[in-house]
Design a protein around this motif. Sequence first.
Motif, PDB file in Angstrom:
ATOM      1  N   GLU A 462       0.793  -1.161   0.030  1.00 30.49           N
ATOM      2  CA  GLU A 462       0.036   0.077  -0.010  1.00 30.49           C
ATOM      3  C   GLU A 462       0.976   1.091   0.063  1.00 30.49           C
ATOM      4  OE1 GLU A 462      -2.853  -0.088   3.221  1.00 30.49           O
ATOM      5  OE2 GLU A 462      -3.759  -1.863   2.562  1.00 30.49           O
ATOM      6  N   VAL A 463       0.763   2.280  -1.063  1.00 33.76           N
ATOM      7  CA  VAL A 463       1.231   3.799  -0.888  1.00 33.76           C
ATOM      8  C   VAL A 463       0.096   4.601  -1.419  1.00 33.76           C
ATOM      9  CG1 VAL A 463       3.464   2.891  -1.624  1.00 33.76           C
ATOM     10  CG2 VAL A 463       1.640   3.051  -3.491  1.00 33.76           C
ATOM     11  N   LYS A 464      -0.252   5.386  -0.426  1.00 37.87           N
ATOM     12  CA  LYS A 464      -1.095   6.289  -0.495  1.00 37.87           C
ATOM     13  C   LYS A 464      -0.659   7.964  -0.695  1.00 37.87           C
ATOM     14  CE  LYS A 464      -3.804   3.708   2.723  1.00 37.87           C
ATOM     15  NZ  LYS A 464      -4.698   3.637   3.905  1.00 37.87           N
ATOM     16  N   VAL A 465       0.335   8.326  -0.325  1.00 39.33           N
ATOM     17  CA  VAL A 465       0.543   9.681  -0.594  1.00 39.33           C
ATOM     18  C   VAL A 465       1.809   9.808  -1.539  1.00 39.33           C
ATOM     19  CG1 VAL A 465       1.519  11.805   0.643  1.00 39.33           C
ATOM     20  CG2 VAL A 465      -0.030  10.241   1.846  1.00 39.33           C
ATOM     21  N   ARG A 466       1.894  10.759  -2.061  1.00 33.98           N
ATOM     22  CA  ARG A 466       3.143  10.761  -3.326  1.00 33.98           C
ATOM     23  C   ARG A 466       4.405  10.843  -2.389  1.00 33.98           C
ATOM     24  NH1 ARG A 466       3.608  15.226  -8.207  1.00 33.98           N
ATOM     25  NH2 ARG A 466       5.300  14.083  -9.133  1.00 33.98           N
ATOM     26  N   GLY A 467       5.136   9.838  -2.744  1.00 33.49           N
ATOM     27  CA  GLY A 467       6.531   9.875  -2.234  1.00 33.49           C
ATOM     28  C   GLY A 467       6.622   8.593  -1.313  1.00 33.49           C
ATOM     29  N   MET A 500      16.702   4.638  -1.832  1.00 28.92           N
ATOM     30  CA  MET A 500      16.484   5.937  -2.581  1.00 28.92           C
ATOM     31  C   MET A 500      17.362   6.809  -2.849  1.00 28.92           C
ATOM     32  SD  MET A 500      12.971   5.324  -2.569  1.00 28.92           S
ATOM     33  CE  MET A 500      12.243   6.936  -2.520  1.00 28.92           C
ATOM     34  N   VAL A 501      17.199   7.537  -3.923  1.00 22.27           N
ATOM     35  CA  VAL A 501      18.290   8.477  -4.491  1.00 22.27           C
ATOM     36  C   VAL A 501      17.818   9.974  -4.357  1.00 22.27           C
ATOM     37  CG1 VAL A 501      19.704   9.288  -6.332  1.00 22.27           C
ATOM     38  CG2 VAL A 501      19.383   6.703  -5.861  1.00 22.27           C
ATOM     39  N   THR A 502      18.262  10.858  -3.759  1.00 27.16           N
ATOM     40  CA  THR A 502      18.003  12.311  -3.869  1.00 27.16           C
ATOM     41  C   THR A 502      18.037  12.728  -5.248  1.00 27.16           C
ATOM     42  OG1 THR A 502      18.555  12.289  -1.632  1.00 27.16           O
ATOM     43  CG2 THR A 502      18.317  14.557  -2.612  1.00 27.16           C
ATOM     44  N   LEU A 503      17.350  13.611  -5.483  1.00 27.70           N
ATOM     45  CA  LEU A 503      17.363  14.232  -7.031  1.00 27.70           C
ATOM     46  C   LEU A 503      17.798  15.824  -6.606  1.00 27.70           C
ATOM     47  CD1 LEU A 503      14.124  12.957  -8.653  1.00 27.70           C
ATOM     48  CD2 LEU A 503      16.478  11.930  -8.803  1.00 27.70           C
ATOM     49  N   PRO A 504      18.231  16.433  -7.673  1.00 26.60           N
ATOM     50  CA  PRO A 504      18.705  17.930  -7.531  1.00 26.60           C
ATOM     51  C   PRO A 504      17.492  18.715  -7.277  1.00 26.60           C
ATOM     52  CG  PRO A 504      19.690  16.885  -9.365  1.00 26.60           C
ATOM     53  CD  PRO A 504      18.712  15.803  -8.893  1.00 26.60           C
ATOM     54  N   THR A 505      17.562  19.624  -6.255  1.00 32.79           N
ATOM     55  CA  THR A 505      16.456  20.597  -5.947  1.00 32.79           C
ATOM     56  C   THR A 505      15.916  21.345  -7.084  1.00 32.79           C
ATOM     57  OG1 THR A 505      17.886  22.115  -5.113  1.00 32.79           O
ATOM     58  CG2 THR A 505      17.119  20.544  -3.739  1.00 32.79           C
ATOM     59  N   ARG A 506      14.673  21.486  -7.040  1.00 32.10           N
ATOM     60  CA  ARG A 506      14.037  22.577  -8.168  1.00 32.10           C
ATOM     61  C   ARG A 506      14.033  23.804  -7.692  1.00 32.10           C
ATOM     62  NH1 ARG A 506       8.445  19.285  -9.522  1.00 32.10           N
ATOM     63  NH2 ARG A 506       9.357  17.402 -10.660  1.00 32.10           N
ATOM     64  N   GLN A 507      13.759  24.866  -8.493  1.00 29.86           N
ATOM     65  CA  GLN A 507      13.699  25.987  -8.145  1.00 29.86           C
ATOM     66  C   GLN A 507      13.053  26.594  -6.886  1.00 29.86           C
ATOM     67  OE1 GLN A 507      12.451  28.519 -11.499  1.00 29.86           O
ATOM     68  NE2 GLN A 507      13.945  27.682 -12.989  1.00 29.86           N
ATOM     69  N   GLN A 508      11.994  25.694  -6.452  1.00 28.79           N
ATOM     70  CA  GLN A 508      11.139  26.080  -5.380  1.00 28.79           C
ATOM     71  C   GLN A 508      11.853  25.697  -4.129  1.00 28.79           C
ATOM     72  OE1 GLN A 508      10.182  24.574  -8.006  1.00 28.79           O
ATOM     73  NE2 GLN A 508       8.260  25.786  -8.981  1.00 28.79           N
ATOM     74  N   VAL A 510      12.489  22.462  -3.368  1.00 28.03           N
ATOM     75  CA  VAL A 510      11.803  21.269  -2.746  1.00 28.03           C
ATOM     76  C   VAL A 510      12.919  20.023  -3.257  1.00 28.03           C
ATOM     77  CG1 VAL A 510       9.870  19.599  -2.799  1.00 28.03           C
ATOM     78  CG2 VAL A 510       9.444  22.018  -3.170  1.00 28.03           C
ATOM     79  N   THR A 511      13.161  19.388  -1.971  1.00 27.77           N
ATOM     80  CA  THR A 511      13.940  17.995  -2.036  1.00 27.77           C
ATOM     81  C   THR A 511      13.112  16.837  -2.481  1.00 27.77           C
ATOM     82  OG1 THR A 511      15.614  19.025  -0.409  1.00 27.77           O
ATOM     83  CG2 THR A 511      15.700  16.583  -0.979  1.00 27.77           C
ATOM     84  N   ARG A 512      13.509  16.230  -3.654  1.00 33.36           N
ATOM     85  CA  ARG A 512      12.876  15.086  -3.937  1.00 33.36           C
ATOM     86  C   ARG A 512      13.765  14.065  -4.034  1.00 33.36           C
ATOM     87  NH1 ARG A 512      11.634  15.930  -9.864  1.00 33.36           N
ATOM     88  NH2 ARG A 512      13.523  16.841  -9.660  1.00 33.36           N
ATOM     89  N   SER A 513      12.968  12.634  -3.908  1.00 29.36           N
ATOM     90  CA  SER A 513      13.823  11.363  -3.880  1.00 29.36           C
ATOM     91  C   SER A 513      13.206  10.462  -4.692  1.00 29.36           C
ATOM     92  CB  SER A 513      13.936  10.903  -2.496  1.00 29.36           C
ATOM     93  OG  SER A 513      12.995  10.561  -2.038  1.00 29.36           O
ATOM     94  N   LYS A 514      13.747   9.284  -5.305  1.00 24.83           N
ATOM     95  CA  LYS A 514      13.145   8.563  -6.185  1.00 24.83           C
ATOM     96  C   LYS A 514      14.057   7.319  -5.911  1.00 24.83           C
ATOM     97  CE  LYS A 514      12.451   9.727 -10.671  1.00 24.83           C
ATOM     98  NZ  LYS A 514      12.403  10.240 -11.827  1.00 24.83           N
ATOM     99  N   PRO A 515      13.257   5.960  -6.013  1.00 27.03           N
ATOM    100  CA  PRO A 515      13.892   4.774  -5.973  1.00 27.03           C
ATOM    101  C   PRO A 515      14.997   4.814  -7.094  1.00 27.03           C
ATOM    102  CG  PRO A 515      11.566   4.479  -5.740  1.00 27.03           C
ATOM    103  CD  PRO A 515      11.675   5.885  -6.135  1.00 27.03           C
TER     104      PRO A 515
END
Length: 653
Positions: A462-467, A500-508, A510-515
Motif C-alpha cells: 500500500e502506498v497512498k501519498v506521493r513519495g 532511494m536517491v535524492t534528486l537535484p532540488t527544483r527552483q522552489q 523542494v527536495t525530491r527522492s526517487k527509488p
Amino acid sequence: MAEAVFIKEEVKEDFLPKRRSENKAKQGYNKKRRTDIKEEEDVDIKEENEIETSENEDCIDINEPSYILGLSDSNEHKQAVLDVTEKTPAAGPSAGHRSSHHLASEASGPGRSCLHRYFPDSDWDDDVGSSSSSDDDSDSEWDELGYISSESSNDSDTPLSQVVLRCSQRNAPGTPGFVWKRKQNVPQRYRFAASPGIKLNHLERTSTPRTLFDCFLTPELMQIITNETNRFAGQQERSTSSHMKEWKDASVDEMYVYLGLRIMMDVQPRPRQRHFWSRDPKVRCCLFPKTMTRDRFDSLSRYFHFSDNNDPRAAEDQLWKLRPVIDAISRQFSSVFIPSKLVTVDESLWAFRRHHHAMQYNPSKRASHGMKVYQLCASDGPEAGYTCAFRIYIGQDRSDFPVSMKVVVDLMEAADMLGKGYEVHLDNWYTSPALFHYLQTQSTSAVGTVRPNRKFMPRDMEVKVRGDVDYRSTRTGMLCLSWMDKRVVTMLSTVHTSEMVTLPTRQQGVTRSKPRVVMDYNVGMNGVDLSDQLPQYYPTTRRSIKWYRKIFFNLLDMCIVNAYRLHKLLGGNMPQYNFRLELVDSLLGLHSNGTVSRTARELDHLPDFTPHQRYRRCRMCWRAGLRRDTRIMCIACKVALCAGRCFRRFHTQ
C-alpha cells in the motif's frame, strides 16, 4: 560409648558399597543414553541423506558445465561452506551436529554471501501454502540457510551447482518456498561472461558508411534478392501498359542503385513518387532522371521479390516470402557486434494499413496500426539502439509458456545471451515473477515495471501519498517495490534494493527522492526507443499493397540504424543525415563531383532506326509545341527523337 561407635562404623561400611553400586548403575545408564542419542542422530542423518538422494533423482538433468545461478561446483565454493562450519564454536551436547540455519546466524564473511539465499529454512517453511507476503518487521535475522548435513556439505559427490538449482526449484513461484516478506532485498550477482565489442577486424574509425552497411545487407544477400526478382519477373505476364517497357533482367549493381534511390526519397521527400522525375523546376530532383528512368524504377518496384514462389516452406512458414532476408540479417545482427551488459526487450509497430491477419492496433505507439515486431537492443553507451535480435509477430504463437515469457527467452537465446550475466530491462507486458525466476536460473538479471495483478505478486502493498514507498522481497533475491509518484509505479527487480536517491532540488527548493530501481529502469529502456526514433527522421518505407515489401524496407531501416550505431561506436561524429547521404553516394556510384559513374548508368540508351524506318513524331519537339518527324529512336526507351540535341536533352534532363 564404644558400642555406639562400633554401630556407626558398621552402618558406614554397609552404606559405602551400596552407594558405589548405585553410581555404577547410573554411569551405565548415562553411557547407554549417550549411545542411544548417537544412534538416533546417525539414523536422522541417514534419513536426510536418503531424502536428498531421492530429490536428486527427481531433479532435471543439468548440462551447464559452469556457473548456474551465479555459483559453480568449484572447490572455492565448497570451502566457503566449510569455513562457515569451522567458525561455529563447538559448545553444547550437540555441537557436532548443529543445524545449518544456526550456522548462518553466527557466521559471517564470504561463505555466507555465496549460499545463504538458496536453501530452505524453518522460518520460511512456516508459511507453507501461501504466496502472500508477511508483515514481519522485527529486527531478527532471517533463517536464510537451511539444514546442510556434514556429509552433504563436505563429503557428498553432488556438485554444488545442482544443489543450488534444486533449492531454487523449491523456491520457484507457486511453491511453498516462494514467499514475499518485508525484508531488505539481497540481490544475486552474476559474473559477466560475454566479450562485448565489434567482431569484424576490418572495421575501424575511418570505415565508410557503405562498408558498415555491407556488414548487414551483404553482397550474398543482394545476389539472392536479384536472382529472385528476375525469377519473379519471368513468371509474370507482360504488362499491357504503353509506357512499360519489356522486362530486362536486373544486375546486383542496379539493385544497389534502386535501394540508393529509395533511401534518397526520404532524405529529400516529395509529395508523390512521380515528382522525383518531374520536369517542373519547383519540385524536380535532377539526381533521379540522371540515374534511372521512372519506368525502370517502377518495373523494379513491381517485381521486387525475395523468395521463390514454389518454396516448399510456404505451407508451414507464414514468413516464407521474407525468410532468406530475415535469416541472413538476423545472423549478421548477432555476429557483427556483441553489446555490453545492459540490454532491453520491447515491441515496435511498423505502420501498415492493408488487410493482413497479423495486423495489430496499439494506440500508444507512433503507428497505431501495423505489424508488430519484438526487438532486443543494446541500451547503454554509443551503441544504444543497436538491434541484436528481432522477431516478427505473424499471428498466434501457441506454446507451453506464456507469449510474453517466450518472446524474451527466444530473443535472448537468438542473441546467445543466456547464462552470461546480462541485465535485461522489460516493460509491464513481459515482467512477471515466473519469468524473472527463470532468468535467475540462467544467470541473467532483470528489471522492469510490473502489473500488480500478475500471478504470484504480493497483494498487501500500500502506498497512498506521493513519495510513499513499500517493498517486499523473496529469499531468491527478487524485489517488488511500489512507489507513489503521480500514480502508483510498481517495479520488479533481481538487481536492486529499496535504495532511494535524492534528486537535484527544483527552483522552489523542494527536495525530491526517487527509488534507484526506477532511475536505472528509465536509462535501461533507452534501447528500443532509440531504435524506433532514428528511422522516423528518414524512413525508406513507401505505400505498398504487398506486406512483405513493407516489412523489407523496415528491415532496411534497421540495417541502416545498426550501421550508424557502429559508426558512433567506432568514434565517428557524422550526423545521421550526412551518414545517409554518403551511403547514397556509394550505392549510386556517384563521384565527388556529383556525376554518375558508368557502372550505375543504363548503358543501352543508343540511337537506332525506327521499325521499318517509318517516320514518328519527335517527343522533345512535341513537348515544345513543334511538329517534327524523325526515323531515329532510343533502343532502350523506344522513344522517337531527333538526332543530336533532342536525343541528348531527353536523356539528361
